[in-house]
Design a protein around this motif. Structure first.
Motif, PDB file in Angstrom:
ATOM      1  N   HIS A   1       0.679  -1.093   0.147  1.00 36.37           N
ATOM      2  CA  HIS A   1      -0.262  -0.256   0.187  1.00 36.37           C
ATOM      3  C   HIS A   1       0.950   1.376   0.571  1.00 36.37           C
ATOM      4  CE1 HIS A   1      -3.948  -2.062   0.818  1.00 36.37           C
ATOM      5  NE2 HIS A   1      -3.148  -2.572   1.311  1.00 36.37           N
ATOM      6  N   ALA A   2       0.423   2.469  -0.487  1.00 46.84           N
ATOM      7  CA  ALA A   2       1.082   4.203  -0.258  1.00 46.84           C
ATOM      8  C   ALA A   2       2.984   3.457  -1.022  1.00 46.84           C
ATOM      9  CB  ALA A   2       0.588   4.467   1.158  1.00 46.84           C
TER      10      ALA A   2
ATOM     11  N   ILE B   1       4.963   7.484  -0.928  1.00 49.80           N
ATOM     12  CA  ILE B   1       4.461   8.180  -0.265  1.00 49.80           C
ATOM     13  C   ILE B   1       5.762   9.565   0.189  1.00 49.80           C
ATOM     14  CG2 ILE B   1       3.133   7.480   0.974  1.00 49.80           C
ATOM     15  CD1 ILE B   1       4.303   6.999   3.537  1.00 49.80           C
ATOM     16  N   GLY B   2       5.477  10.391   0.339  1.00 51.21           N
ATOM     17  CA  GLY B   2       6.959  11.564   0.748  1.00 51.21           C
ATOM     18  C   GLY B   2       6.318  13.222  -0.455  1.00 51.21           C
TER      19      GLY B   2
ATOM     20  N   SER C   1      -0.997  -0.328  -4.235  1.00 53.15           N
ATOM     21  CA  SER C   1      -1.967   1.616  -3.616  1.00 53.15           C
ATOM     22  C   SER C   1      -0.866   2.487  -4.307  1.00 53.15           C
ATOM     23  CB  SER C   1      -2.341   1.986  -3.114  1.00 53.15           C
ATOM     24  OG  SER C   1      -2.441   1.876  -2.322  1.00 53.15           O
ATOM     25  N   PHE C   2      -0.477   3.024  -5.072  1.00 53.72           N
ATOM     26  CA  PHE C   2       0.642   4.286  -5.149  1.00 53.72           C
ATOM     27  C   PHE C   2      -0.020   5.852  -4.128  1.00 53.72           C
ATOM     28  CE2 PHE C   2       1.194   1.621  -8.954  1.00 53.72           C
ATOM     29  CZ  PHE C   2       2.763   1.478  -8.392  1.00 53.72           C
ATOM     30  N   ALA C   3       1.099   6.752  -4.202  1.00 64.08           N
ATOM     31  CA  ALA C   3       1.066   8.201  -4.034  1.00 64.08           C
ATOM     32  C   ALA C   3       1.012   8.720  -4.446  1.00 64.08           C
ATOM     33  CB  ALA C   3       2.434   8.773  -2.891  1.00 64.08           C
ATOM     34  N   ARG C   4       0.136   9.739  -4.798  1.00 66.75           N
ATOM     35  CA  ARG C   4      -0.474  10.787  -5.810  1.00 66.75           C
ATOM     36  C   ARG C   4       0.634  10.936  -6.931  1.00 66.75           C
ATOM     37  NH1 ARG C   4      -1.381  14.812  -8.038  1.00 66.75           N
ATOM     38  NH2 ARG C   4      -0.386  16.315  -5.938  1.00 66.75           N
ATOM     39  N   ILE C   5       1.482  11.815  -6.454  1.00 68.68           N
ATOM     40  CA  ILE C   5       2.370  12.244  -7.436  1.00 68.68           C
ATOM     41  C   ILE C   5       3.786  11.669  -7.456  1.00 68.68           C
ATOM     42  CG2 ILE C   5       4.016  14.097  -6.969  1.00 68.68           C
ATOM     43  CD1 ILE C   5       2.999  16.210  -4.911  1.00 68.68           C
TER      44      ILE C   5
ATOM     45  N   PHE D   1       2.978   8.122  -8.327  1.00 71.62           N
ATOM     46  CA  PHE D   1       2.091   7.479  -9.788  1.00 71.62           C
ATOM     47  C   PHE D   1       2.049   8.961 -10.804  1.00 71.62           C
ATOM     48  CE2 PHE D   1      -1.928   7.208 -12.361  1.00 71.62           C
ATOM     49  CZ  PHE D   1      -1.677   5.635 -12.289  1.00 71.62           C
TER      50      PHE D   1
END
Lengths: 419, 186
Positions: free
Chosen positions: B77-78, B81-82, B104-108, B110
């Motif tokens: 997951h995630a 991040i950061g 899942s990926f952190a948005r930025i 990705f």
């Protein structure tokens, strides 16, 4: 159907009457901000794409804040590249080394205006949302696209509504509010979503505390963290810009994926434990943990309220033996005001080290790194493994009052108990 | 700008498809941060190849030396991040990693990955059962079809559909080639 604050701002910038979560839109950007990342990673993309002019140099803000003043020749070279870019492309707003940390500079010089769409090459760009705009972090390629075209595609995010009520107890700060919320949301609790803050609790918070809250929204992976603009926020903005703006309000029947309510009058000081900002406990659970360094600063907590609260706690006392207490104001304007109010003198007398505005220690760049086995309590935003230096060091995140109280005792301390 | 208007905008169907990627899995856990991927200590470098050997230096020091072209980084997951540092997917691409797979990926992270033409692929089955991919498993990713095969178990998993704009980035090697085209440079 009604729209959230984020949906209204994005719809306006995509020149459509309505947007829906999940939809991909192309939106016009109002302000683009970049720092050293411009010199290291954006310029190669600008060259590769053959960009010869910026879409609008008046809407570009460039500054230096991460490695300032330059601690290495390599960093100095990055700064040199940035200055060359600024001159070549006629960037209107350039802020030199020492002016401050990017998110504080945006506030100090009137670049944060309600209803606008702002992008920055820094994940904590969410900070700006405290003034009712959609502010979000992007990477180097996206910045090159914005610099060339002034436009960028976005997936319209769902919104989580966070309703704050009540007034914070003594010694409890905005930092405790956001740490508590992050503990409940988790590291991906707001992934691809927006946090929209409302309620009388927001209005009772200082602007400094509001910025701390929106700043750390990104630790739950929020795309933006937006607050409703009240008179206090509006007056602050009007004192810093003559550019007209529209205060956007969500529709009463807007649709949110989740609603969270917090009565902040019952909140106790919070601490994020190593090594995740979302691994949060009440201070009582880690009280007494010995520390080697206490750091007050960063885009999260280097503002005047933070320095005032810390100075009040430490006045007439001394930093514990074998502990260093670093204090770094987030901008020159804050530095000068803290100087004028005598806060820096109070801190210096207590044995604190005062630094010039920089992101330095927060991301492990320079100016206060940690050795193997050391422990730091910090007002900054991330405590990932090795973030502030050795991978064998540990970071606890807390509010300025908790950090100042801990600096005096040399161990993690509840600021509500007299030290 | 008549010259630019005459230029025919390439559509997705004209672009060459991304071939299947086959490689070994390097297994990572949840909440891998961009600091884990590449520490800020290396970010003043102007050359990604120069800093790529430091990828995962804190949490997986054997990674950069051992990784082979087309190997997969597999997270939980995630992932990512950061920070907004594009150098995080950048160093993985520089090392020849075929794709990052995660629950899942952190948005930025990705966005940054696709912007560089580097696939960050969500595998929903990893969310419910992280053991479906283990260290060293040989995998084949057919990202145009949205399928991932684990050769050890012979199981095939669906991957989350990639928006067509991002699929185009993978087909042409990132957002910059498309920007060049938009600016009339090619």
């Amino acid at each position: 159907m009604g729209q959230t604050l984020a949906e209204k701002i994005l719809a306006e910038h995509a020149a459509v009457s309505q947007v829906e979560p999940g939809e991909l839109i192309e939106a016009t950007v109002d302000v683009a901000m970049s720092h050293e990342m411009l010199g290291t990673r954006v310029i190669p993309h600008v060259e590769a794409a053959g960009i010869e002019r910026l879409w609008d140099p008046n809407r570009v803000v460039v500054l230096l804040d991460h490695w300032t003043p330059a601690p290495t020749v390599e960093a100095a070279t990055v700064h040199q590249q940035v200055r060359r870019f600024v001159k070549r492309f006629g960037v209107k707003h350039f802020y030199e080394v020492g002016t401050g940390i990017c998110h504080q500079i945006l506030a100090d010089y009137g670049h944060l205006r309600p209803g606008e769409l702002l992008v920055g090459t820094d994940s904590h760009t969410t900070t700006g949302g405290a003034f009712g705009l959609f502010a979000t972090g992007i990477g180097a390629t996206d910045m090159a696209v914005v610099l060339a075209t002034g436009r960028l595609w976005f997936r319209v995010p769902e919104s989580i509504r966070i309703i704050l009520s009540g007034k914070l107890p003594n010694q409890v700060m905005g930092k405790d509010v956001i740490l508590h919320i992050l503990g409940e949301l988790g590291a991906d609790g707001a992934s691809y979503k927006v946090l929209e803050f409302q309620g009388d609790g927001v209005e009772r918070l200082s602007l400094d505390s509001r910025m701390t809250i929106t700043n750390m929204g990104v630790e739950a992976d929020a795309k933006a963290a937006i607050m409703h603009v009240d008179q206090k926020a509006e007056a602050y903005i009007r004192a810093r810009t003559r550019i007209p703006f529209n205060i956007v309000k969500p529709d009463p029947d807007a649709s949110y994926v989740q609603t969270l309510r917090y009565d902040i009058s019952k909140l106790v000081p919070q601490v994020a434990t190593p090594s995740l900002p979302t691994q949060v406990v009440p201070v009582s659970e880690v009280e007494g943990t010995p520390i080697d360094q206490a750091f007050l600063g960063s885009c999260t907590n280097g503002r005047l309220e933070d320095i005032r609260m810390a100075a009040k706690i430490i006045e007439g006392k001394q930093v514990a033996k074998y502990v260093r207490f670093l204090v770094i104001p987030a901008s020159r304007i804050i530095y000068q005001e803290a100087l004028r109010e005598g806060l820096l003198s109070t801190l210096l007398t207590a044995g604190a080290v005062i630094g010039s505005p920089t992101c330095g220690p927060c991301f492990g760049g320079h100016c206060g790194l940690l050795a193997d086995g050391e422990v730091c309590i910090s007002t900054s935003n991330r405590n990932f493994l090795g973030r502030m230096g050795s991978s064998g060091s540990e970071i606890y995140l807390a509010s300025p009052t908790t950090v100042a109280a801990s600096a005096i005792t040399g161990k993690i301390t509840d600021p509500r108990k007299g030290v | 700008m008549p010259r630019r208007e005459k230029r025919r905008q390439k559509t997705s169907s004209d672009l060459p498809q991304v071939p299947p990627i086959e490689g070994r899995a390097w297994r990572f856990g949840d909440n891998i941060s961009t600091d884990d991927i590449i520490s800020a200590a290396h970010l003043t470098s102007l050359n990604l190849d120069e800093i790529a050997p430091y990828a995962f230096e804190t949490i997986r020091p054997d990674f950069a030396k051992g990784v082979q072209p087309n190997d997969f980084v597999v997270g939980g997951h995630a992932f990512g991040i950061g920070s907004s540092r594009e150098s995080a997917p950048g160093v993985l691409r520089a090392l020849g990693v075929g794709a990052v797979l995660a629950a899942s990926f952190a948005r930025i992270f990705f966005r940054n990955a696709f912007n560089l033409g580097f696939p960050a692929i969500e595998v929903p089955a990893l969310a419910s059962d992280p053991s479906i991919i283990q260290e060293g498993d040989t995998l084949t990713l057919k990202l145009e079809q949205g399928l991932l095969l684990n050769h050890r178990t012979q199981h095939t998993f669906q991957t989350t559909k990639i928006p067509s704009i991002l699929l185009d980035y993978l087909r042409v090697g990132g957002a910059i080639p498309l920007l060049r085209q938009k600016l009339g440079k090619d």
